[in-house]
Design an enzyme around this catalytic site. Structure first.
Site, short mmCIF file in Angstrom:
data_model
loop_
_atom_site.label_atom_id
_atom_site.label_comp_id
_atom_site.label_asym_id
_atom_site.label_seq_id
_atom_site.Cartn_x
_atom_site.Cartn_y
_atom_site.Cartn_z
N TYR A 1 0.67 13.73 0.88
CA TYR A 1 0.16 14.42 2.06
C TYR A 1 0.33 15.94 1.91
O TYR A 1 0.60 16.65 2.87
CB TYR A 1 0.84 13.89 3.33
N ARG B 1 2.61 19.64 6.34
CA ARG B 1 3.63 18.76 6.94
C ARG B 1 4.62 19.49 7.86
O ARG B 1 4.90 19.02 8.95
CB ARG B 1 4.37 17.95 5.88
N GLU C 1 0.85 -1.21 0.00
CA GLU C 1 0.00 0.00 0.00
C GLU C 1 0.88 1.25 0.00
O GLU C 1 0.85 2.05 0.94
CB GLU C 1 -0.88 0.00 1.26
N PRO C 2 1.68 1.46 -1.04
CA PRO C 2 2.58 2.63 -1.01
C PRO C 2 1.86 3.92 -1.34
O PRO C 2 0.94 3.94 -2.17
CB PRO C 2 3.59 2.30 -2.12
N GLY C 3 2.24 4.99 -0.68
CA GLY C 3 1.69 6.30 -1.01
C GLY C 3 2.85 7.22 -1.38
O GLY C 3 3.13 7.49 -2.55
N ARG C 4 3.58 7.64 -0.34
CA ARG C 4 4.66 8.60 -0.51
C ARG C 4 5.69 8.18 -1.57
O ARG C 4 6.15 9.01 -2.35
CB ARG C 4 5.37 8.75 0.84
N CYS D 1 -2.33 33.07 11.05
CA CYS D 1 -2.08 33.55 12.41
C CYS D 1 -1.74 32.41 13.35
O CYS D 1 -2.53 32.06 14.25
CB CYS D 1 -3.30 34.29 12.90
N GLU D 2 -0.62 31.79 13.12
CA GLU D 2 -0.12 30.71 13.97
C GLU D 2 1.40 30.75 13.87
O GLU D 2 1.96 30.90 12.77
CB GLU D 2 -0.53 29.33 13.40
N1 LLP Z 1 -1.35 1.81 4.50
C1 LLP Z 1 -1.86 2.26 5.66
C2 LLP Z 1 -2.75 1.38 6.44
C3 LLP Z 1 -1.54 3.55 6.12
O1 LLP Z 1 -2.04 3.97 7.28
C4 LLP Z 1 -0.68 4.37 5.34
C5 LLP Z 1 -0.33 5.73 5.79
C6 LLP Z 1 -0.18 3.87 4.13
C7 LLP Z 1 -0.53 2.59 3.74
C8 LLP Z 1 0.72 4.67 3.22
O2 LLP Z 1 1.93 5.01 3.79
P1 LLP Z 1 3.10 5.67 2.91
O3 LLP Z 1 3.57 4.64 1.90
O4 LLP Z 1 2.56 6.86 2.23
O5 LLP Z 1 4.14 5.99 3.90
N2 LLP Z 1 0.55 12.50 6.89
C9 LLP Z 1 1.79 11.86 7.24
C10 LLP Z 1 1.80 10.39 6.89
C11 LLP Z 1 0.65 9.63 7.49
C12 LLP Z 1 0.62 8.22 6.99
C13 LLP Z 1 -0.64 7.54 7.39
N3 LLP Z 1 -0.74 6.21 6.90
C14 LLP Z 1 2.94 12.60 6.59
O6 LLP Z 1 2.70 13.58 5.89
O7 LLP Z 1 4.10 12.20 6.76
#
Ligand code: LLP
Length: 404
Positions: free
Chosen positions: A367, A307, A268-271, A338-339
Site C-alpha cells: 500500500y 498510509r 490472499e496475503p498482501g502486506r 498543502c495539507e
Molecule cells: N483480500 C481482500 C478481499 C482484501 O480486501 C485485502 C485487503 C486483502 C486480501 C489483503 O490484505 P493484507 O494481507 O494485505 O492485509 N490500505 C490499507 C489496507 C487495506 C486493505 C484492503 N484489503 C493499509 O495501507 O493498511
C-alpha cells in the site's frame, strides 16, 4: 537490509550508490527479501499446501507481480485493471480470484471470458448479474460467496472489514439464501466460501473466531465447499517491537478445522509478502526551525506514501548515513503538500539532521506505490528492485508532461 559502515545497504547495494544515480523520492525493493517472505509464508502452511493468491492491491507493480508469479503465487484482484495486470504478469487465470463489493457488468464479463478460478461475490444482485452473463454465454461460472462473519479483527478501524457494520460480504441469513439459489442455478457453480476480516492483524484469535463462525455455518447448511478462501490480513512488525503474527498458531487452528472439512484453503496475503521488502528514500529540502520543534521538510509527500496521512500509520524513519550524533529535539518529518496531514512522523530523539541529508521511510512495500497519487500534480516516484549488486528500474518516475 542493514547498515554497513554506517551506510544503509540493501543486499549488496549501498544506498549512496543509488542516490548518486537516481532522483528522490524513490521506492527501493529487495528481491531476496520478497522471495524469503514468499518461502516463509509457504512453509508456515506447508502441511495443507494452500493456494496463495497475492493481493494485487497491496502492490501492483508489473515486475513485482511477475517475480511473485515466478515464485509460484496466484493473484487476488478487485478490478478489471488488476485482473489485466495480473494476467500480463503471466499469472495463470486458474490461480486468480476476483473479490470486491461492486464489480460492474463489463468487469464481470471480462473475468468470465478469462476463465478465472473464482469470482467471490458479495451480494445477491451481483450473483444475478453473473448468472445473466453466464446464461448469455451458455457457461457455468465458478462462484464463491463472501461471508461477513461479524468478527472484530482488532486492527485499525479504517482497515477492518469483517464486522456487520462494514460493507463487505453478506450475513449468515443472506449467505444461506444465496447459496440455495446458486445451487439451483444451471449457470453457477458454488465452489467457495470466502472471508476476509481485515488487514494488519497481529493476533491469531480473531482468525480463530472467524473459523468458528465458518464451522457453525458449514455444519448448519451441510454445504460442501471445494475451496475455503480465508483472505489475507496477517500483520507485520512496523514498530519493530517484536509483535509478530503467530503463524504457528494460525496453521494449527486451520489444521484442526481441516480435520472436519475436506476443502482446499486459499489465502490472499498482501502486506505479509511485500510490506517489509521496500523503503522510500527521500531528501531533506529544508529544515524550518520552530521554538518547540524543527520541521524536517522532505521531498516525499503524502501523495507518494499515503498510509500515515490516511490511517495515522507510523512508519519508522532512519537516516541513510548514520553519524551517531544524537540530539534530543522534536523533529516533525513533513512533505511539501498543502495539507496538515502531510506528515510522516514525529520523533523526540534523532541524529542531528542537515538540509540535503537523506532519510529512509521503512516498510513501504505494501500500500505504498499502489496507493500513490498525483495530488498537487506531483509525479509518482520511480521504483527500483535490487538483486545483490544489480539495480533494476521497475517503474520510471512519471513525467510531468505526461500528467499535464
Ligand atoms: N483480500 C481482500 C478481499 C482484501 O480486501 C485485502 C485487503 C486483502 C486480501 C489483503 O490484505 P493484507 O494481507 O494485505 O492485509 N490500505 C490499507 C489496507 C487495506 C486493505 C484492503 N484489503 C493499509 O495501507 O493498511
Amino acid at each position: 537490509m542493514k547498515y554497513i559502515n554506517n551506510i544503509f545497504t540493501i543486499e549488496k547495494s549501498s544506498l549512496t550508490k543509488i542516490i548518486k544515480k537516481f532522483e528522490t523520492p524513490i521506492f527501493c525493493y529487495s528481491e531476496k527479501k520478497i522471495i524469503e517472505n514468499i518461502n516463509n509464508f509457504k512453509n508456515s502452511f506447508k502441511s495443507f499446501s494452500p493456494i496463495i493468491c497475492f493481493s494485487t492491491k497491496s502492490n501492483s507493480n508489473l515486475k513485482i507481480l511477475n517475480l511473485i508469479k515466478r515464485n509460484g503465487l496466484g493473484a487476488d484482484v478487485v478490478s478489471k485493471g488488476e485482473l489485466m495486470i495480473a494476467l500480463k504478469a503471466g499469472i495463470n487465470s486458474k490461480k486468480i480470484v476476483f473479490s470486491g463489493v461492486g464489480k460492474t457488468r463489463p468487469e464481470l464479463i471480462y473475468a468470465i471470458d478469462k476463465n478465472i478460478l473464482l469470482i467471490n461475490s458479495e451480494s445477491k444482485s451481483e450473483i444475478l448479474e453473473i448468472e445473466s452473463i453466464a446464461k448469455s454465454k451458455n457457461k457455468k461460472v465458478d462462484i464463491g460467496i463472501r461471508l461477513n462473519p461479524n468478527t472484530d479483527a482488532q486492527t485499525i478501524k479504517q482497515i477492518s472489514t469483517g464486522k456487520k457494520e462494514n460493507k463487505f460480504g453478506v450475513n449468515e441469513k443472506t449467505f444461506i439464501e444465496i447459496s440455495k439459489y446458486v445451487k439451483s442455478s444451471k449457470f453457477l457453480n458454488l465452489k467457495c466460501l470466502s472471508v476476509h476480516i481485515g488487514s494488519q492483524i497481529l493476533d491469531y484469535k480473531p482468525y480463530q473466531k472467524m473459523l468458528n463462525v465458518l464451522d457453525k455455518l458449514i455444519k448448519k447448511t451441510k454445504l460442501n465447499f471445494e475451496y475455503i478462501d480465508l483472505g489475507g490480513g496477517m500483520g507485520i512488525d512496523y514498530n519493530k517491537d517484536n509483535k509478530k503474527f503467530n503463524y504457528r498458531k494460525y496453521n494449527q487452528i486451520i489444521k484442526n478445522f481441516l480435520k472436519k472439512y475436506n476443502s482446499k484453503i486459499i489465502f490472499e496475503p498482501g502486506r505479509s509478502i511485500i510490506g517489509d521488502t521496500a523503503i522510500l528514500i527521500s531528501k531533506i529540502i529544508y529544515i524550518k526551525e520552530n521554538s518547540k520543534k524543527d520541521f524536517i521538510i522532505v521531498d516525499a509527500a503524502m501523495n507518494d506514501f499515503m498510509r500515515p496521512a490516511l490511517y495515522g500509520a507510523e512508519h519508522k524513519i532512519i537516516p541513510l548515513k548514520k553519524t551517531n550524533k544524537m540530539i534530543n529535539k522534536i523533529y516533525d518529518f513533513v512533505g511539501p503538500i498543502c495539507e496538515t496531514t502531510d506528515k510522516f512522523l514525529t520523533t523526540n530523539k534523532f541524529q542531528k539532521l542537515n538540509e540535503k541529508d537523506y532519510i529512509i521511510i521503512c516498510d513501504v512495500g505494501a500500500y505504498g506505490s499502489s496507493l500513490a497519487s498525483n495530488y498537487n500534480i506531483r509525479p509518482k516516484p520511480a521504483e527500483i528492485l535490487i538483486k545483490g549488486t544489480k539495480i533494476n528500474i521497475i517503474k520510471k518516475r512519471q513525467k510531468l508532461q505526461d500528467i499535464i
